[in-house]
Design an enzyme around this catalytic site. Sequence first.
Site, short mmCIF file in Angstrom:
data_model
loop_
_atom_site.label_atom_id
_atom_site.label_comp_id
_atom_site.label_asym_id
_atom_site.label_seq_id
_atom_site.Cartn_x
_atom_site.Cartn_y
_atom_site.Cartn_z
N TYR A 96 -3.06 -1.50 10.38
CA TYR A 96 -2.97 -1.73 8.93
C TYR A 96 -1.66 -1.18 8.38
O TYR A 96 -0.92 -1.87 7.67
CB TYR A 96 -4.18 -1.07 8.26
CG TYR A 96 -4.20 -1.19 6.74
CD1 TYR A 96 -4.74 -2.31 6.13
CD2 TYR A 96 -3.72 -0.17 5.92
CE1 TYR A 96 -4.77 -2.43 4.75
CE2 TYR A 96 -3.75 -0.27 4.54
CZ TYR A 96 -4.29 -1.41 3.96
OH TYR A 96 -4.32 -1.52 2.59
N SER A 134 0.86 -1.19 0.00
CA SER A 134 0.00 0.00 0.00
C SER A 134 0.89 1.23 0.00
O SER A 134 2.07 1.15 0.38
CB SER A 134 -0.84 0.01 1.29
OG SER A 134 -1.44 1.27 1.49
P1 NAI Z 1 -10.98 -6.48 -0.94
O1 NAI Z 1 -11.59 -6.35 0.40
O2 NAI Z 1 -11.86 -6.60 -2.13
O3 NAI Z 1 -9.96 -7.69 -1.01
C1 NAI Z 1 -9.38 -8.30 0.09
C2 NAI Z 1 -9.51 -9.80 -0.11
O4 NAI Z 1 -8.82 -10.49 0.93
C3 NAI Z 1 -10.97 -10.26 -0.06
O5 NAI Z 1 -11.24 -11.08 -1.18
C4 NAI Z 1 -11.05 -11.04 1.23
O6 NAI Z 1 -11.98 -12.10 1.19
C5 NAI Z 1 -9.63 -11.57 1.32
N1 NAI Z 1 -9.31 -12.01 2.67
C6 NAI Z 1 -9.56 -11.35 3.83
N2 NAI Z 1 -9.16 -12.11 4.86
C7 NAI Z 1 -8.63 -13.24 4.34
C8 NAI Z 1 -8.05 -14.40 4.90
N3 NAI Z 1 -7.94 -14.54 6.23
N4 NAI Z 1 -7.62 -15.37 4.06
C9 NAI Z 1 -7.74 -15.24 2.72
N5 NAI Z 1 -8.29 -14.17 2.14
C10 NAI Z 1 -8.72 -13.19 2.95
O7 NAI Z 1 -10.04 -5.22 -1.11
P2 NAI Z 1 -8.83 -4.95 -2.11
O8 NAI Z 1 -8.71 -3.52 -2.21
O9 NAI Z 1 -8.96 -5.75 -3.33
O10 NAI Z 1 -7.59 -5.46 -1.25
C11 NAI Z 1 -6.59 -6.33 -1.76
C12 NAI Z 1 -5.26 -5.92 -1.18
O11 NAI Z 1 -4.92 -4.64 -1.69
C13 NAI Z 1 -5.23 -5.80 0.33
O12 NAI Z 1 -4.03 -6.37 0.83
C14 NAI Z 1 -5.25 -4.30 0.57
O13 NAI Z 1 -4.61 -3.95 1.76
C15 NAI Z 1 -4.48 -3.82 -0.63
N6 NAI Z 1 -4.68 -2.42 -0.96
C16 NAI Z 1 -5.90 -1.96 -1.39
C17 NAI Z 1 -6.06 -0.63 -1.72
C18 NAI Z 1 -7.34 -0.05 -2.20
O14 NAI Z 1 -7.48 1.18 -2.20
N7 NAI Z 1 -8.33 -0.84 -2.61
C19 NAI Z 1 -4.94 0.31 -1.64
C20 NAI Z 1 -3.72 -0.28 -1.14
C21 NAI Z 1 -3.61 -1.58 -0.84
C1 BGC Z 2 -6.26 1.25 1.75
C2 BGC Z 2 -7.37 2.01 1.11
C3 BGC Z 2 -7.01 3.47 1.00
C4 BGC Z 2 -5.68 3.63 0.31
C5 BGC Z 2 -5.22 5.07 0.23
C6 BGC Z 2 -4.98 1.51 1.03
O1 BGC Z 2 -3.93 0.82 1.64
O2 BGC Z 2 -6.57 -0.14 1.70
O3 BGC Z 2 -8.54 1.84 1.87
O4 BGC Z 2 -8.00 4.15 0.25
O5 BGC Z 2 -4.70 2.88 0.99
O6 BGC Z 2 -5.24 5.70 1.49
#
Ligand code: NAI
Ligand code: BGC
Length: 266
Positions: free
Chosen positions: A165, A152
């Site tokens: 986080y 992130s």
């Molecule tokens: P999301 O909530 O759609 O994806 C997260 C996924 O992780 C979900 O599919 C969830 O079921 C899975 N998950 C949660 N706990 C779990 C576990 N114990 N075992 C296996 N899977 C598990 O959100 P997103 O945004 O797609 O997140 C994916 C990654 O991207 C995360 O690591 C998040 O921190 C990172 N991220 C997201 C950003 C954003 O703005 N959407 C920005 C920066 C980083």
């Molecule tokens: C977080 C998001 C957030 C982004 C920018 C990511 O790591 O998962 O929720 O919008 O950082 O702050």
Amino acid sequence: MQGLKGKTVVITGASTGIGRGIAVRFWQEGANVVINYHRHPQEAEETQRQCLAAKCLVHGCEGKTLLVQGDVSKEDDVKALFEKSIDAFGTVDVLVNNAGILKEFTDEMMSPVEDYDRIMAVNLRGFYLCSDAAVRHFTGQAKPGVILNISSVHETMPYPNCIPYALSKAAMGNLTKTLALKYASKGIRVNGIGPGAIDTPINEGWMAIPEERQKVESYIPLGRIGKPEEIASLAAFLASDEASYITGQTYYADGGMSVYPEMLKM
Ligand code: NAI
Ligand code: BGC
């Protein structure tokens, strides 16, 4: 991208958001895609459906998909994830550590310890267990491999309302470098991707509120929230042979969020 066709890629938390976008892109590149999901099989099936419906980016997508339920924070589940992937495809070539959870704490305290423990269990222990399983597999087979860590902007940017986080992502940044160093001589490359604000379920709370969305967009120099495909294209590049000389780095795909946008007002 060169060198992804026929490879096997394990993506954790691939039933939604960025993980889903990465699954689709690797399938388009001709890879076998292992879709790990935690709770909802129907979401994982939707990822699979989107893979199979996507346009090939190489001559003939012959890759297959495999759905594997598992909690990345549980050692037995991670072991089973790798065993099932290897049973199905003979090997694993790329691990994408994508699963992650975020919780905001808006009061004056840092966070209840139970929340700290759960966030660390998924974001850090899960990442550690999966990376360890991948390294054991790669070195056991004396083969090269790639690990990609979905970190992130908060790997380096403070996030006062989301301290556990941000801490988990900062630790991920160190382990990206450390694993890259430790295993470079074995032909294993390890890199991170630091997304900014991306349109996924993790952000659905504030994205639905126009003023909140506007506030976030106001500190993104490119003026908009990113799309999962914009993270997936970087993931495909970093896993491909076109990035063969890159290891130990975190690349930010954040519309410029991490380049001090407030300086425009000076
Ligand atoms: P999301 O909530 O759609 O994806 C997260 C996924 O992780 C979900 O599919 C969830 O079921 C899975 N998950 C949660 N706990 C779990 C576990 N114990 N075992 C296996 N899977 C598990 O959100 P997103 O945004 O797609 O997140 C994916 C990654 O991207 C995360 O690591 C998040 O921190 C990172 N991220 C997201 C950003 C954003 O703005 N959407 C920005 C920066 C980083
Ligand atoms: C977080 C998001 C957030 C982004 C920018 C990511 O790591 O998962 O929720 O919008 O950082 O702050």
